[in-house]
Design an enzyme around this catalytic site. Structure first.
Site, PDB file in Angstrom:
ATOM      1  N   GLN A  34       4.112   1.021 -43.121  1.00 54.47           N
ATOM      2  CA  GLN A  34       3.626   2.361 -42.823  1.00 54.47           C
ATOM      3  C   GLN A  34       2.392   2.207 -41.951  1.00 54.47           C
ATOM      4  O   GLN A  34       1.390   1.657 -42.380  1.00 54.47           O
ATOM      5  CB  GLN A  34       3.292   3.103 -44.113  1.00 54.47           C
ATOM      6  CG  GLN A  34       2.887   4.533 -43.893  1.00 54.47           C
ATOM      7  CD  GLN A  34       2.813   5.320 -45.183  1.00 54.47           C
ATOM      8  OE1 GLN A  34       3.388   4.931 -46.194  1.00 54.47           O
ATOM      9  NE2 GLN A  34       2.103   6.428 -45.153  1.00 54.47           N
ATOM     10  N   CYS A  42       4.980   8.506 -46.458  1.00 55.72           N
ATOM     11  CA  CYS A  42       5.541   7.582 -47.453  1.00 55.72           C
ATOM     12  C   CYS A  42       6.899   8.047 -47.970  1.00 55.72           C
ATOM     13  O   CYS A  42       7.761   7.226 -48.258  1.00 55.72           O
ATOM     14  CB  CYS A  42       4.563   7.332 -48.596  1.00 55.72           C
ATOM     15  SG  CYS A  42       4.101   8.796 -49.543  1.00 55.72           S
ATOM     16  N   HIS A 117       2.456   8.758 -54.529  1.00 52.63           N
ATOM     17  CA  HIS A 117       2.954   7.889 -53.464  1.00 52.63           C
ATOM     18  C   HIS A 117       4.442   7.668 -53.701  1.00 52.63           C
ATOM     19  O   HIS A 117       4.897   7.631 -54.841  1.00 52.63           O
ATOM     20  CB  HIS A 117       2.209   6.557 -53.482  1.00 52.63           C
ATOM     21  CG  HIS A 117       2.641   5.616 -52.415  1.00 52.63           C
ATOM     22  ND1 HIS A 117       2.466   5.886 -51.074  1.00 52.63           N
ATOM     23  CD2 HIS A 117       3.260   4.425 -52.472  1.00 52.63           C
ATOM     24  CE1 HIS A 117       2.952   4.886 -50.363  1.00 52.63           C
ATOM     25  NE2 HIS A 117       3.437   3.987 -51.189  1.00 52.63           N
ATOM     26  N   ASP A 133       7.727  -0.841 -50.333  1.00 46.73           N
ATOM     27  CA  ASP A 133       6.599   0.078 -50.210  1.00 46.73           C
ATOM     28  C   ASP A 133       5.905  -0.254 -48.900  1.00 46.73           C
ATOM     29  O   ASP A 133       5.330  -1.340 -48.748  1.00 46.73           O
ATOM     30  CB  ASP A 133       5.653  -0.114 -51.399  1.00 46.73           C
ATOM     31  CG  ASP A 133       4.440   0.796 -51.370  1.00 46.73           C
ATOM     32  OD1 ASP A 133       4.095   1.328 -50.292  1.00 46.73           O
ATOM     33  OD2 ASP A 133       3.806   0.960 -52.421  1.00 46.73           O
TER      34      ASP A 133
END
Length: 145
Positions: A34, A42, A117, A133
């Protein structure tokens, strides 16, 4: 939560495992970072991780398949930068985020602190649980399914 992330990151950076989690080394995983500039993306990145890593079981076409296929050999950082520049996927992300269906009720201002998140957990082709992630340094292997 942030202290635990720092401990996990330090262990993974040094090639160690932390609480049975280790760096995922499977070559067929699609992982992107990201990057700054996409905003609160996200959720979009978690969806992209979940769908793009199910290609062994799902048949994809369209903009998402084009993006994944054209960036398979890129680094996670370059994939994140490419997502930032991909006008079709960004427009889809923006449209979904602006939808009334994507909105949540605001918590009380004086309520408990919140920290939200999105990340994806996928089953790899080798039957491992992999955490994806985009804010972490790499995919994380959490063990067999």
């Amino acid at each position: 939560i942030y202290a635990a992330r720092r401990v996990q990151d330090a262990a993974l950076r040094n090639g160690k495992s932390h609480m049975s989690a280790s760096v995922a080394t499977e070559p067929d995983l699609f992982f992107l970072k990201q990057v700054i500039g996409f905003g609160n993306a996200c959720g979009t990145i978690a969806c992209l991780h979940a769908i793009s890593n199910c290609r062994a079981w799902l048949s994809l076409d369209g903009p998402l398949e084009t993006f994944v296929s054209s960036h398979e050999s890129s680094s996670p950082e370059l994939r994140g930068e490419a997502l930032l520049r991909d006008s079709t996927l960004r427009a889809s992300s923006d449209l979904c985020a602006a939808s009334d269906l994507a909105q949540t009720v605001l918590p009380e201002r004086e309520g408990p602190p919140l920290d939200h998140h999105f990340a994806a957990f996928v089953r790899s082709r080798q039957n491992r649980v992999i955490e994806l992630d985009g804010t972490k340094r790499c995919p994380i292997d959490h063990g067999p399914t």
